[in-house]
Design an enzyme around this catalytic site. Sequence first.
Site, short mmCIF file in Angstrom:
data_model
loop_
_atom_site.label_atom_id
_atom_site.label_comp_id
_atom_site.label_asym_id
_atom_site.label_seq_id
_atom_site.Cartn_x
_atom_site.Cartn_y
_atom_site.Cartn_z
N LYS A 15 0.49 -0.91 0.31
CA LYS A 15 0.25 -0.01 0.18
C LYS A 15 0.61 1.46 0.10
O LYS A 15 0.79 1.56 -1.16
CB LYS A 15 -0.69 0.18 1.34
CG LYS A 15 -1.67 -1.05 1.47
CD LYS A 15 -3.04 -0.98 2.43
CE LYS A 15 -2.24 -1.49 4.21
NZ LYS A 15 -1.80 -2.16 4.26
N ARG A 90 -8.57 1.11 10.03
CA ARG A 90 -8.10 -0.26 10.40
C ARG A 90 -9.13 -1.36 10.98
O ARG A 90 -9.36 -1.94 11.29
CB ARG A 90 -6.84 -0.12 10.67
CG ARG A 90 -5.62 -0.97 9.02
CD ARG A 90 -4.69 -0.66 10.81
NE ARG A 90 -3.41 -1.33 10.81
CZ ARG A 90 -2.26 -0.45 9.62
NH1 ARG A 90 -2.50 0.45 9.70
NH2 ARG A 90 -0.92 -1.15 9.54
N ARG A 129 11.95 -5.40 4.36
CA ARG A 129 11.41 -4.02 4.36
C ARG A 129 12.61 -2.68 4.73
O ARG A 129 12.84 -3.55 5.49
CB ARG A 129 10.39 -3.99 4.57
CG ARG A 129 9.72 -2.35 4.85
CD ARG A 129 8.29 -2.12 5.09
NE ARG A 129 7.60 -2.68 5.72
CZ ARG A 129 6.47 -2.34 5.99
NH1 ARG A 129 5.64 -1.93 4.84
NH2 ARG A 129 5.96 -2.89 7.55
N ARG A 163 12.42 -0.60 10.44
CA ARG A 163 11.27 0.03 11.15
C ARG A 163 11.42 -1.04 12.05
O ARG A 163 11.55 -2.51 12.50
CB ARG A 163 9.96 -0.03 10.95
CG ARG A 163 9.98 1.24 10.39
CD ARG A 163 8.66 0.77 9.44
NE ARG A 163 7.38 0.27 9.61
CZ ARG A 163 5.59 0.31 9.34
NH1 ARG A 163 5.69 0.43 8.40
NH2 ARG A 163 4.96 -0.21 10.02
N ARG A 174 0.58 -8.57 13.64
CA ARG A 174 -0.32 -7.96 13.03
C ARG A 174 -0.57 -7.66 11.92
O ARG A 174 -2.19 -7.92 11.68
CB ARG A 174 0.82 -6.47 12.57
CG ARG A 174 1.76 -4.92 13.25
CD ARG A 174 2.94 -4.54 12.95
NE ARG A 174 2.52 -4.32 10.87
CZ ARG A 174 4.45 -4.46 11.17
NH1 ARG A 174 5.54 -4.54 12.02
NH2 ARG A 174 3.93 -3.88 10.03
P1 ADP Z 1 2.42 -1.25 7.40
O1 ADP Z 1 2.25 -0.69 6.31
O2 ADP Z 1 3.07 -2.61 8.21
O3 ADP Z 1 0.75 -1.93 7.63
P2 ADP Z 1 1.51 0.88 9.49
O4 ADP Z 1 2.78 1.90 9.07
O5 ADP Z 1 -0.02 1.38 8.23
O6 ADP Z 1 2.49 -0.48 8.58
O7 ADP Z 1 1.45 1.30 10.51
C1 ADP Z 1 2.34 0.73 11.90
C2 ADP Z 1 1.53 0.75 13.33
O8 ADP Z 1 0.58 1.92 13.37
C3 ADP Z 1 0.34 0.01 13.39
O9 ADP Z 1 0.19 -1.45 13.19
C4 ADP Z 1 -0.40 0.27 14.11
O10 ADP Z 1 -0.04 0.30 15.64
C5 ADP Z 1 -0.44 1.73 14.08
N1 ADP Z 1 -1.40 1.80 12.75
C6 ADP Z 1 -1.33 2.37 11.64
N2 ADP Z 1 -2.53 2.97 11.32
C7 ADP Z 1 -3.88 2.56 12.46
C8 ADP Z 1 -4.61 2.86 11.75
N3 ADP Z 1 -5.59 3.28 11.16
N4 ADP Z 1 -5.57 2.06 13.69
C9 ADP Z 1 -4.64 2.06 14.49
N5 ADP Z 1 -3.40 1.58 14.71
C10 ADP Z 1 -2.71 2.04 13.04
P1 ADP Z 2 2.15 -1.97 3.13
O1 ADP Z 2 2.24 -0.05 3.21
O2 ADP Z 2 1.08 -2.19 2.32
O3 ADP Z 2 2.83 -2.40 4.72
P2 ADP Z 2 4.69 -1.77 1.67
O4 ADP Z 2 4.54 -0.49 0.31
O5 ADP Z 2 5.31 -0.83 2.83
O6 ADP Z 2 3.56 -2.33 2.11
O7 ADP Z 2 5.90 -2.83 1.37
C1 ADP Z 2 6.29 -3.53 2.15
C2 ADP Z 2 7.70 -4.06 1.21
O8 ADP Z 2 7.20 -5.12 0.06
C3 ADP Z 2 8.71 -2.63 0.65
O9 ADP Z 2 9.96 -3.52 1.51
C4 ADP Z 2 8.22 -3.24 -0.40
O10 ADP Z 2 10.13 -2.93 -1.39
C5 ADP Z 2 7.64 -4.18 -1.02
N1 ADP Z 2 7.04 -4.23 -2.26
C6 ADP Z 2 5.67 -3.87 -2.62
N2 ADP Z 2 5.46 -3.40 -3.16
C7 ADP Z 2 6.38 -4.54 -3.62
C8 ADP Z 2 5.99 -5.56 -4.62
N3 ADP Z 2 4.84 -5.61 -5.67
N4 ADP Z 2 6.32 -6.58 -5.16
C9 ADP Z 2 7.70 -7.72 -4.66
N5 ADP Z 2 8.24 -6.61 -2.98
C10 ADP Z 2 6.74 -5.32 -3.22
#
Ligand code: ADP
Ligand code: ADP
Length: 226
Positions: A15, A90, A129, A163, A174
């Site tokens: 995303k 979420r 990542r 991270r 998660r």
């Molecule tokens: P990822 O892309 O790996 O899912 P995010 O960067 O979106 O992780 O979120 C990291 C953390 O921030 C989550 O695990 C949660 O603790 C918090 N967080 C992010 N967005 C929300 C939300 N909409 N509601 C509650 N907690 C959130």
């Molecule tokens: P989210 O925001 O949904 O948690 P991220 O955009 O942070 O996901 O992507 C998670 C990891 O996967 C990052 O290291 C990113 O470079 C990699 N990634 C994202 N899109 C793709 C894809 N289409 N194929 C392979 N790896 C990807």
Amino acid sequence: MATYIVLLGMPGAGKGTQAAIISKDLGLPHITSGGMFRELAGQDTELARRVREIMRRGDLVPDDLTVQIVRERLERPDAAGGAILDGFPRTVPQAEALDALLAENGHSVTVVPFFKLSKEEALARLGGRWICSKDPNHMYHTRFNPPKVPGVCDIDGAPLYQREDDTPEAHKQRIEVYMERTAPLIEYYRDRGLLVEINAEQPIEAVTAELMAAIKERIVENGHSD
Ligand code: ADP
Ligand code: ADP
């Protein structure tokens, strides 16, 4: 008519990667609740400490604080034409709060691309990542999207980092939290005719193409032509 795009999908689905790309193409700000919480968690306050601990475990920040933070962000002038929401809502109460706060201004969610991929693929992505320490939009993966020089951002030469919540324990938590609290949003948005499934198991460029086609189709259908 303002355009609000909600990106839905498991942690690791891609995303953030896609939001950074389409934000430029669509001229809409990329609003990431996770990114805003990471900024907050870096401060030296009691609230910051609480948020940091929740994030480290892979749990969700409470809905009221989350909605307040996103509401304030959506009120900033750069979001007057809409936004790309990445990681919010979420939970069902967050989705209801978003609907209510957009309705206050006569707006509504335009489209909800749902990034479909297996749990195994999501875990593989989270495990590799790496993020630029200067700009979190510059994201890499040790295997799927490696930087030219290991540990260094291609774009601005800054060191990459992993991270604090990219640990195997937090990943497991998660994904569980996603299944329990976030997956019900698939039906929530399907019922409202807003969900569009995107095959997220393709290479980054192919996902972008599918995503942009789905968004543009919906913008035209709804007369969101700006
Ligand atoms: P990822 O892309 O790996 O899912 P995010 O960067 O979106 O992780 O979120 C990291 C953390 O921030 C989550 O695990 C949660 O603790 C918090 N967080 C992010 N967005 C929300 C939300 N909409 N509601 C509650 N907690 C959130
Ligand atoms: P989210 O925001 O949904 O948690 P991220 O955009 O942070 O996901 O992507 C998670 C990891 O996967 C990052 O290291 C990113 O470079 C990699 N990634 C994202 N899109 C793709 C894809 N289409 N194929 C392979 N790896 C990807």
